[in-house]
Every structure is written in C-alpha cells, then in structure tokens.
Design a protein around this motif. Structure first.
Motif, PDB file in Angstrom:
ATOM      1  N   LYS A 109      38.018  33.027  50.495  1.00 53.26           N
ATOM      2  CA  LYS A 109      37.008  33.940  49.969  1.00 53.26           C
ATOM      3  C   LYS A 109      37.416  34.337  48.552  1.00 53.26           C
ATOM      4  O   LYS A 109      38.591  34.276  48.195  1.00 53.26           O
ATOM      5  CB  LYS A 109      36.906  35.214  50.827  1.00 53.26           C
ATOM      6  CG  LYS A 109      36.583  35.002  52.288  1.00 53.26           C
ATOM      7  CD  LYS A 109      36.618  36.342  53.023  1.00 53.26           C
ATOM      8  CE  LYS A 109      36.430  36.169  54.518  1.00 53.26           C
ATOM      9  NZ  LYS A 109      36.546  37.479  55.233  1.00 53.26           N
ATOM     10  N   TYR A 110      36.436  34.758  47.784  1.00 56.24           N
ATOM     11  CA  TYR A 110      36.757  35.298  46.457  1.00 56.24           C
ATOM     12  C   TYR A 110      35.607  36.209  46.018  1.00 56.24           C
ATOM     13  O   TYR A 110      34.529  36.240  46.627  1.00 56.24           O
ATOM     14  CB  TYR A 110      37.000  34.181  45.436  1.00 56.24           C
ATOM     15  CG  TYR A 110      35.826  33.263  45.185  1.00 56.24           C
ATOM     16  CD1 TYR A 110      34.953  33.476  44.119  1.00 56.24           C
ATOM     17  CD2 TYR A 110      35.593  32.153  45.999  1.00 56.24           C
ATOM     18  CE1 TYR A 110      33.889  32.636  43.873  1.00 56.24           C
ATOM     19  CE2 TYR A 110      34.529  31.298  45.773  1.00 56.24           C
ATOM     20  CZ  TYR A 110      33.683  31.538  44.705  1.00 56.24           C
ATOM     21  OH  TYR A 110      32.627  30.705  44.479  1.00 56.24           O
ATOM     22  N   ARG A 111      35.868  36.959  44.985  1.00 53.92           N
ATOM     23  CA  ARG A 111      34.814  37.765  44.373  1.00 53.92           C
ATOM     24  C   ARG A 111      34.887  37.601  42.857  1.00 53.92           C
ATOM     25  O   ARG A 111      35.849  37.000  42.340  1.00 53.92           O
ATOM     26  CB  ARG A 111      34.930  39.238  44.773  1.00 53.92           C
ATOM     27  CG  ARG A 111      36.240  39.921  44.385  1.00 53.92           C
ATOM     28  CD  ARG A 111      36.302  41.335  44.954  1.00 53.92           C
ATOM     29  NE  ARG A 111      37.545  42.016  44.606  1.00 53.92           N
ATOM     30  CZ  ARG A 111      37.719  42.733  43.505  1.00 53.92           C
ATOM     31  NH1 ARG A 111      36.720  42.863  42.634  1.00 53.92           N
ATOM     32  NH2 ARG A 111      38.866  43.321  43.263  1.00 53.92           N
ATOM     33  N   LEU A 112      33.882  38.099  42.166  1.00 58.25           N
ATOM     34  CA  LEU A 112      33.779  37.901  40.726  1.00 58.25           C
ATOM     35  C   LEU A 112      33.708  39.239  40.003  1.00 58.25           C
ATOM     36  O   LEU A 112      33.097  40.195  40.498  1.00 58.25           O
ATOM     37  CB  LEU A 112      32.524  37.088  40.378  1.00 58.25           C
ATOM     38  CG  LEU A 112      32.378  35.708  41.009  1.00 58.25           C
ATOM     39  CD1 LEU A 112      31.020  35.112  40.641  1.00 58.25           C
ATOM     40  CD2 LEU A 112      33.500  34.775  40.573  1.00 58.25           C
ATOM     41  N   GLU A 113      34.338  39.292  38.837  1.00 61.82           N
ATOM     42  CA  GLU A 113      34.132  40.380  37.891  1.00 61.82           C
ATOM     43  C   GLU A 113      33.769  39.743  36.553  1.00 61.82           C
ATOM     44  O   GLU A 113      34.249  38.657  36.222  1.00 61.82           O
ATOM     45  CB  GLU A 113      35.385  41.251  37.746  1.00 61.82           C
ATOM     46  CG  GLU A 113      35.666  42.118  38.962  1.00 61.82           C
ATOM     47  CD  GLU A 113      36.848  43.052  38.746  1.00 61.82           C
ATOM     48  OE1 GLU A 113      37.515  42.927  37.699  1.00 61.82           O
ATOM     49  OE2 GLU A 113      37.103  43.893  39.621  1.00 61.82           O
ATOM     50  N   TYR A 114      32.928  40.425  35.794  1.00 58.57           N
ATOM     51  CA  TYR A 114      32.501  39.846  34.529  1.00 58.57           C
ATOM     52  C   TYR A 114      32.380  40.936  33.468  1.00 58.57           C
ATOM     53  O   TYR A 114      32.296  42.136  33.773  1.00 58.57           O
ATOM     54  CB  TYR A 114      31.174  39.104  34.688  1.00 58.57           C
ATOM     55  CG  TYR A 114      30.006  39.959  35.119  1.00 58.57           C
ATOM     56  CD1 TYR A 114      29.112  40.484  34.187  1.00 58.57           C
ATOM     57  CD2 TYR A 114      29.780  40.233  36.464  1.00 58.57           C
ATOM     58  CE1 TYR A 114      28.035  41.260  34.575  1.00 58.57           C
ATOM     59  CE2 TYR A 114      28.702  41.013  36.870  1.00 58.57           C
ATOM     60  CZ  TYR A 114      27.838  41.515  35.923  1.00 58.57           C
ATOM     61  OH  TYR A 114      26.771  42.288  36.311  1.00 58.57           O
ATOM     62  N   ARG A 154      30.258  36.873  28.942  1.00 53.62           N
ATOM     63  CA  ARG A 154      31.155  36.021  28.154  1.00 53.62           C
ATOM     64  C   ARG A 154      32.454  35.798  28.903  1.00 53.62           C
ATOM     65  O   ARG A 154      33.001  34.698  28.891  1.00 53.62           O
ATOM     66  CB  ARG A 154      31.440  36.642  26.791  1.00 53.62           C
ATOM     67  CG  ARG A 154      32.526  35.899  26.039  1.00 53.62           C
ATOM     68  CD  ARG A 154      32.807  36.426  24.655  1.00 53.62           C
ATOM     69  NE  ARG A 154      34.051  35.855  24.140  1.00 53.62           N
ATOM     70  CZ  ARG A 154      34.509  36.043  22.910  1.00 53.62           C
ATOM     71  NH1 ARG A 154      33.819  36.785  22.049  1.00 53.62           N
ATOM     72  NH2 ARG A 154      35.655  35.495  22.530  1.00 53.62           N
ATOM     73  N   PHE A 155      32.977  36.833  29.567  1.00 55.46           N
ATOM     74  CA  PHE A 155      34.248  36.745  30.286  1.00 55.46           C
ATOM     75  C   PHE A 155      33.987  36.779  31.790  1.00 55.46           C
ATOM     76  O   PHE A 155      33.142  37.547  32.265  1.00 55.46           O
ATOM     77  CB  PHE A 155      35.160  37.913  29.915  1.00 55.46           C
ATOM     78  CG  PHE A 155      35.473  38.013  28.447  1.00 55.46           C
ATOM     79  CD1 PHE A 155      36.532  37.315  27.904  1.00 55.46           C
ATOM     80  CD2 PHE A 155      34.702  38.807  27.617  1.00 55.46           C
ATOM     81  CE1 PHE A 155      36.822  37.409  26.547  1.00 55.46           C
ATOM     82  CE2 PHE A 155      34.981  38.911  26.262  1.00 55.46           C
ATOM     83  CZ  PHE A 155      36.043  38.208  25.717  1.00 55.46           C
ATOM     84  N   LEU A 156      34.735  35.963  32.537  1.00 55.09           N
ATOM     85  CA  LEU A 156      34.596  35.930  33.988  1.00 55.09           C
ATOM     86  C   LEU A 156      35.970  35.922  34.642  1.00 55.09           C
ATOM     87  O   LEU A 156      36.876  35.209  34.182  1.00 55.09           O
ATOM     88  CB  LEU A 156      33.821  34.686  34.433  1.00 55.09           C
ATOM     89  CG  LEU A 156      33.515  34.603  35.928  1.00 55.09           C
ATOM     90  CD1 LEU A 156      32.413  35.593  36.309  1.00 55.09           C
ATOM     91  CD2 LEU A 156      33.114  33.186  36.334  1.00 55.09           C
ATOM     92  N   ARG A 157      36.118  36.713  35.705  1.00 51.87           N
ATOM     93  CA  ARG A 157      37.329  36.699  36.516  1.00 51.87           C
ATOM     94  C   ARG A 157      36.991  36.259  37.935  1.00 51.87           C
ATOM     95  O   ARG A 157      36.043  36.776  38.541  1.00 51.87           O
ATOM     96  CB  ARG A 157      37.969  38.085  36.563  1.00 51.87           C
ATOM     97  CG  ARG A 157      38.624  38.515  35.261  1.00 51.87           C
ATOM     98  CD  ARG A 157      39.145  39.939  35.337  1.00 51.87           C
ATOM     99  NE  ARG A 157      39.817  40.334  34.093  1.00 51.87           N
ATOM    100  CZ  ARG A 157      40.236  41.568  33.830  1.00 51.87           C
ATOM    101  NH1 ARG A 157      40.058  42.536  34.735  1.00 51.87           N
ATOM    102  NH2 ARG A 157      40.825  41.832  32.681  1.00 51.87           N
ATOM    103  N   LEU A 158      37.751  35.323  38.463  1.00 50.87           N
ATOM    104  CA  LEU A 158      37.662  34.926  39.862  1.00 50.87           C
ATOM    105  C   LEU A 158      38.848  35.540  40.593  1.00 50.87           C
ATOM    106  O   LEU A 158      40.005  35.273  40.250  1.00 50.87           O
ATOM    107  CB  LEU A 158      37.676  33.405  40.015  1.00 50.87           C
ATOM    108  CG  LEU A 158      36.439  32.672  39.462  1.00 50.87           C
ATOM    109  CD1 LEU A 158      36.685  32.238  38.024  1.00 50.87           C
ATOM    110  CD2 LEU A 158      36.080  31.474  40.330  1.00 50.87           C
TER     111      LEU A 158
END
Length: 873
Positions: A109-114, A154-158
């Motif tokens: 599983k994962y989630r995203l922050e942007y 512009r920025f994404l964290r997995l």
C-alpha cells in the motif's frame, strides 16, 4: 524588440481545458527524462538502493529505491520527485524490487502527498475520501492506478504504508501532461446545498478542493473547477463518478451570499497575457438555475502589487429556451497579470459552475542579446517537454549574416517544426483511438503488447506482467476478466472453477448451493452467529421465489426438513370474510391481494398483532395459490405457511391465519396502512422550516434512524433462527401510522418494483442491485449477503428512496461490477455517501459491503451500533 518577442509568443501554446482521459503520457522516470537530481528520498537502506534507482522496469543499482530498515506501521519514509513544472497527474504505476529474480520487497500500500510550491504539502484523497492506494502483490508486476481526482502539482511524494513490519522497495512511473493553464489556486465562497420540494437534496460543494476552508470561504487550493470533468445538462446527474446529486457542480444561491454576485480569485504560476476565460455553467432555468448575467474582472500584474482599477466587463445573453449547460467565453482583452479577481453576477436564484479554464500565453522577457529560440523537444506520443528544460532558458546564437535574415529563418524553421509536431500528434492520437476500439472487441486478458493502449484507457487498475520470468519462479497468471453474462455464467460450478480463491474460503462446503436445491445429506449443521468463530449461516436454497412470486424466506435445508415434519397449527379463517380491495401482485402460481378481513380482531382474540382499529376495517395481505398450480407448488405453499408460522417478532410481518380447508389455498398476513417504506419515503422531504411552512410531507433524521434500528432488529431476529431473507429492501418493509416497520417479502410480486429485478437467462428474477457479489456470481445466499442488502437498504433510507441503487449503471454493468468486487483491485464501484447520512453511519454501510463475508458485521452488532445513533429506539 517586437521581432525578438514575436517567436516567444508563437512558441507558447494557447491554453485550454484539459481532458483527463487523454492526459496519460509517461513523464520520464523509466526513460530518464526525469533526472537523478530530481529524484530524492527521506531515507534509503544503502547507496545502491537510493532514490535514483526507483525507475519502472529498470534494474540499476540493487533494483529499486528501498526505505531505510524494516518499515514500521508508524514510519513515514518517502520517495520524492520534482517534475520541474506544473503537471496534471492522472496515473501512478509501481513495481517492487525484482533485482533479476533476487528481490522480494514491494509496497503493498502507499499514499501520496503533493505540493505546487515545494512548501505546502497536501495529502491526496480519492473521491470517497480514502488516502490509501493499493500497491503491489509481488515484485515483478506493474500495478497502474488511476488518480480520481487527478493532481495538479510540481512535487510528488510516494509514501509506503504497511500494516506490519516489512522491508519496502519501490519502482515507479508517473503519467500525465503539462498543466498549460498555469492556474495555481482559486478562491471562492463555499458551495451550498439545494433543497427543493419533490427534488433530491443536491450538494453543490467543491468536494475535492485541496485548500483550507475558513469562514465559509475556500482559499489557496484547486478542486473540481479544474479537474477536467464537465457537468451534464441536468445538474443532479453525475457524468462519471456517481457520488451524490449535484456532484459535478459547485453552486451558490443568490440570497445566500448577499451582494448578488460570486467573487472568485485566480492565482497563476507566472505573469501571463490572457486572451479569454471559459466558464462551464449550468442553465437548467426550470429549477431557477441560469448562467451569470455579467462578469467583471480586475487584474494584478505582480503578487505584491495592487489590483488595477480598470476592469474588463462582459454581459451575457440570458437564454430561457435552451436548458443545456454550456461554456461561456469571456474575452480578457490580452490583459497581463499574475492574478485575477472576477465577480459573477446572478441572473436567477442559482448559479452553478463545473469547470473554469483560461486561454493565455506566458510572457517571456528577452535577454540583452537577441536569443535564438529553441523549441522544446517532445518524445513520440508525448505532450510533456523535457522536465529539466525551463521556458526562460535560451541558447545564445552565433552571428552569421544579418540579424534580419537570421531571425527570419529562425521564425520560419520554428513554424515548420510546430506544424509538423501538430500533424504527428494528431495522427498518433487518431491511430491510438482506432487501436483501442479494435482491441476492446478482443478478449480482455491483459497482455504485454497491450500496455501502451491500456494506459490510454480510463480504468482504475491495470496489472502488467514483466516478462520473461525464469522457469524456477512459479507465477500464477493474472485473473482473466470474467464476462458474467457468457454461457459459463449459467453454470455456477463452472464459474466457481474460475474463481479459485472463493472455493478455498467460506464457500467450501458441499452444500454451498447453486440455485438448485442441494443434496441435504451432504450438508452439516450450521453454526450460530454467536459462536466463538463467527460463521454466517449458509442457505441451501428451497426455491428462488415463493409460489406467489414473492421472495419467501429461506433457511438451511436441515432446518426446513425438520419444520416440514412438525405439525404447526394455524387458525383457519372463514374465507367469505375476506373482502377484495386491490391486487398487489402475482407470481407464476399465485397472487397477492389486499383485503379487508371482517371480524379478524375478534377471531384472533386478545394479543393479536393488529394495528389500532379506530372503527376502520383491518387490512391484510392475502397470498393465494391458483387452482391450476402444480403439486410441487402446492407443497411449497404449505411449506411456506409452516415457515411463516414460526416467525414471531414485532418487526417481522406475521402470518395471522390461513384458508386451506378448500381451494384456492390462502395465507393471511399483516398489512400496514402506510404501505411500503420505499413509497412512503419517496413522497417525503427531509424535515425543515420550509416543509413545515408549506405543509410538505416530511421525515426527520431521527425518523430515518428509528426506521434503520427497527429493520436491523427484525433482521437480527431472522439471523438468530438462521433464516435468510434474500430480498431485503425498502420495498419489502411496511409501515403503520406510528412508523413501526415490519419486514415482509412480497416486493417481488408487485409490478411497481419490476425494474428492481433482473431476469438472468434460465434463472428466476433477482434483485441484483441489492445482492452481494457472491450471491450474483455463485448463487450463495447467507446471512452475510443479507447484511450486504441491509447496507443498500440503509443507503435507500438516507436518500429518501429518490433513486435506485447504482442508478447510472445498467443491469449488465451492475453484474460486471460484482466481478470487480471479487478481484478486489480497487476498480469496484461503491454506492456514494448520501448527503443526509452521518459519516460514521456511512462507514457502517461500507463495512456491510466488505468483499470478504467475515469482515461484514453481524446483525447483532449492526443493531447495537444503530441504537447508538438513535438512543430512543
């Protein structure tokens, strides 16, 4: 000066609204267009598992990015990607660490922050409010997840998520296209709720807005007005996501805001020259909704400067003949700005927008030396420029000949290049669409050669297998897509073979039951709900329908067998005292009548379960067997009498008496003066000052909760007897004048609700929109499948029965959706939260629709939970 600026404007695309279905191009993790310096991480296990190795289908380093140490459930470690420009992100693909068959680590599983600015980080949630994205199940398959809603960032964290201690490694690719609009944020008043008599409650809030809400104002974020989804002409209907009425629109009421206009502010990534603004607006004037009468916009050249005093104004032509929603284009007269503030003036009671976009060009200031303008390079099939290239960076020319000749040749070359690029892109889009249509007609097993086409589809989840795999690794192929209406569906045994996981779960018993009556000798007694290891009573089907067409209760075969041997006496009522009032419905061998029963109260004596009389006749439902019924139908009818005679609960319709001394055979049951719950609720609105002032029939939230508690109480009683209803719905719940509910079973026989049932070839009619996936796929009816139907019944109650469950899906699509529930890959469609429903109650509904039957709550727990919502019930 003009000569130098002209090519810059020509090379900058005129911007427009975006189409999420086609914005699905790889952004460059796999092919290296995203550079190593733009891929960072909060931590890494070793240098050889650093973030630069997190590239899909690549095997550099140790084969992936790996989080430091074994990941704990509370840990937050992330992989971060800088896309170097604003991107409309629509798809994320992930793999584990394959490492040439030596890796065993992946993110389940994962989630995203942007972030659009690198400072404020936002947690992504899907349209149901869930943060978690289901990831990989092995190290080699690529799992592709659509993002609904898409992300402008512009920025994404997995961020990997784990329920236990695991080593986690990831490889990724991102898909989308450049956000040419340049819009960074918009601010507006909070959307409002429309409540009109005879009309569903319509929530017009901006449900995906990612900025803060303070004092009923949205600010600093983006939401549904920039997601590429355009609303339908009827704003109550949803184009795609089927969540609640009005979902695609953001709307405001004139008298709810005060000044007679809606003020919105738009902030952009840089200084732009604006050609126009396009606003998609609803015009359903029969409901008091019209496009805006006029708009006035002021501009701010820099974020720190003041608003300019001279506005741009535009007046629309009000249309009272065509109710179609439409785009309204507002000329902005090539004004330059980094921010706009617009006031949209009401033309009627309501104003609703679903999408706002801008046509503009970025202003590129020249350097001291005249630059040679190099156009951005594009990959084949891609609209994404090189991510490290900045639009302001231009190479310095060498002098050859006169400046005029050089600039003219450059201009001609740029124009030719642009034209050729456009021709190539149009050809590729048309070719891809043609290939997609051809491949959709083929069997839908996902193959490696389908990857490029599948990424242009709008599905939520795709599993791509990375070939080849060494022979020593045993891999089960991905499940083949099941066409539920093909001939194999007609044979439950064949279908069960296609679903191996099910045959090894709760459905392993020999009497697991197709639609035919099973061999009772192979069955074992069923455990009780209250056992230490919870077990749902599996139903061995007696018959799919009662002889009158109603869906008679079913119980385990051994219990039925014992009931048929017991001599249960039921009072014989004089047939001549039954006075026909109305035919309620009919089945293959019988009919259901609404009758007056003269002297029934005296006949039954004290304690009879009858409503208060007040001098009025007693209404009863009479099930009557036709004289030409078969002997089997006659035996089933007598069996149903014996089953019904055992039921004694204040929330279950009770058998009062029978007429079986002569033909036609009849059974007499209770009937409630307020009719069925579906009809009762659909004719009412939620209680408010408006309903009181206009004497509109209404119900309160407390009434709805009280009804829910009573239904759960009745189903709790049936479950305690291992009785399975198989057709629980509001149409099968009857009410008296005090809103007392009794669960019945003759909804199927009524023509009024014929559209709620679906006839599968060679089978009886089925209420598929209320049925659990295992009931549709395998004919398995259990107390757990009744729990599923109870969740749908709750959903009906809190929508006031204004629409059918899954109203935007055809019957075939509903059946297809059950296959997605089995595969459990995140593509299944759930019913959306009703606007009237508390969030905690909707979570209870979602538990009723759990894929695994052991995860669904028992009726005992449901009854306890609902009583906490309605403590006076």
């Amino acid at each position: 000066m003009l000569l130098y600026l002209l090519p810059a404007f020509l090379l900058t695309h005129t911007n427009g609204q975006i189409d999420p279905a086609h914005c699905r191009y790889p952004l460059g993790m796999e092919d290296g267009r995203i550079k190593n310096d733009d891929i960072t991480a909060s931590s890494q296990w070793y240098d050889s598992t650093g973030p630069q190795y997190a590239r899909l289908n690549r095997e550099e380093g140790e084969g992936a990015w790996c989080a430091a140490g074994q990941l704990q459930p509370s840990d937050v470690q992330y992989l971060q990607i800088d896309l170097r420009q604003l991107i409309f992100l629509t798809v994320v693909a992930t793999q584990g660490r394959y490492a040439r068959n030596s890796g065993i680590e992946f993110a389940r599983k994962y989630r995203l922050e942007y972030s659009r600015d690198g400072h404020r980080w936002i947690s992504w949630r899907n349209r149901f409010g869930n943060e978690i994205i289901m990831g990989n199940v092995n190290t080699y398959d690529t799992v592709v997840r659509d993002l609904h809603p898409p992300i402008i960032t512009r920025f994404l964290r997995l961020i990997p998520v784990t329920d236990a201690v695991h080593t986690v490694c990831m490889r990724v690719e991102l898909f989308g296209c450049a956000w040419q609009d340049g819009l960074m944020a918009y601010s507006s008043p909070e959307g409002q709720i429309m409540m009109a008599p005879g009309f569903p409650i319509t929530s017009l809030n901006d449900s995906t807005y990612d900025g803060p809400l303070e004092r009923r104002k949205l600010s600093g974020g983006l939401g549904q007005l920039a997601d590429g989804v355009v609303g339908l002409d009827d704003f109550v209907e949803s184009r795609q996501y089927r969540l609640w009425p009005g979902y695609d629109y953001v709307g405001w009421r004139n008298d709810g805001l005060g000044p007679g206009y809606v003020e919105m502010e738009f902030q952009f990534d840089r200084q732009r020259n604006f050609t126009s603004m396009k606003v998609h607006s609803n015009n359903m004037f029969s409901m008091g909704v019209k496009i805006f009468s006029s708009v006035s916009c002021v501009f701010k050249l820099h974020l720190i400067s003041e608003w300019e005093s001279e506005p741009v104004e535009f007046h629309t032509v009000i249309d009272d003949r065509n109710p179609s929603a439409r785009y309204v284009t507002i000329p902005l007269k090539h004004r330059s700005a980094t921010a706009l503030r617009c006031r949209f003036y009401f033309a009627d009671t309501w104003m609703m927008f679903s999408e706002i976009s801008f046509q503009s060009v970025t202003i590129v200031l020249p350097t001291k030396k005249p630059p040679v303008l190099t156009p951005p390079s594009y990959e084949a099939n891609s609209e994404i420029p090189e991510t490290t290239q900045k639009t302001e960076d231009w190479t310095t020319p060498t002098k050859t000949g006169s400046p005029e000749e050089g600039n003219t040749s450059i201009l001609i070359g740029c124009l030719v290049t642009i034209i050729l690029l456009l021709v190539v892109i149009i050809f590729l889009i048309l070719w891809c669409q043609y290939v997609c249509k051809v491949l959709e007609k083929a069997p839908r097993r996902i193959l490696e050669e389908e990857v490029a086409v599948r990424l242009s589809s709008s599905s939520d989840t795709i599993i791509l297998q990375t070939p080849p795999v060494p022979p020593r690794v045993s891999i089960d192929p991905p499940y083949e897509r099941i066409f539920l209406l093909d001939p194999q569906y007609q044979d439950p045994a064949a279908l069960r073979n296609k679903l191996p996981e099910l045959s090894q779960s709760a459905e392993t018993s020999a009497c697991s039951g197709g639609y035919a009556e099973p061999d009772v000798t192979l069955c074992t007694p069923h455990q009780s709900f209250q056992s230490s290891a919870p077990h749902y009573a599996e139903t061995d089907i007696i018959s799919l329908q009662g002889v009158t067409g109603s869906n008679m209760y079913s119980v385990p075969a051994l219990t039925v067998d014992s009931l048929t041997r017991k001599d249960i006496s039921v009072a014989e009522f004089p047939r001549q005292r039954l006075l026909f009032r109305e035919k309620l419905g009919e089945g293959q061998f019988g009919e259901v009548h609404l009758c007056e029963a003269e002297g029934l109260a005296e006949f039954l004596g004290e304690g009879a379960p009858l409503p208060e009389q007040d001098g009025r006749p007693v209404l009863v439902a009479v099930k009557q067997l036709r004289a030409d019924a078969t002997s089997n139908a006659r035996n089933d009818f007598l069996k149903e009498i014996k089953i019904m005679s055992r039921l004694n609960n204040p929330n279950i319709i009770q058998l009062l008496c029978v007429c079986v001394s002569s033909d036609p055979l009849c059974m007499v049951t209770e009937y409630m003066e307020n009719g069925d719950l579906n009809m009762f609720l659909s004719q009412r609105e939620i209680e408010s000052t408006l309903t009181h002032a206009n004497n509109i029939p209404s119900v309160s939230i407390a009434d709805l909760l009280h009804m829910s508690v009573q239904i759960s109480s009745g189903m709790k009683y049936l479950a305690s007897l291992n009785f399975v209803h198989r057709d629980l719905a509001t149409r099968n719940c009857l009410l008296d004048r005090h809103l007392t509910i009794k669960i019945s079973d003759f909804g199927m026989s009524r023509n009024l609700y014929s559209s709620d049932y679906y006839r599968i070839q060679g089978r009886a009619v089925l209420p598929i929109r209320w049925m659990a996936w295992e009931s549709i796929l395998l004919g398995k009816f259990t107390t757990a499948s009744d729990v599923w139907a109870f969740g749908v019944t709750l959903w009906e109650i809190f929508t006031l029965c204004k629409e059918q469950p899954y109203s935007l899906l055809s019957d075939e699509q509903v059946i297809e959706n059950t296959g997605e529930f089995f595969r459990n890959q995140g593509r299944q469609i759930f019913l959306s939260a009703p606007p009237l429903c508390p969030s905690s109650l909707f979570k209870l509904m979602m538990r009723c629709w759990s894929r695994d039957i052991t995860d669904r709550p028992s009726f005992n727990k449901l009854h306890q939970a609902l009583r906490t919502f309605a403590p006076h019930s």
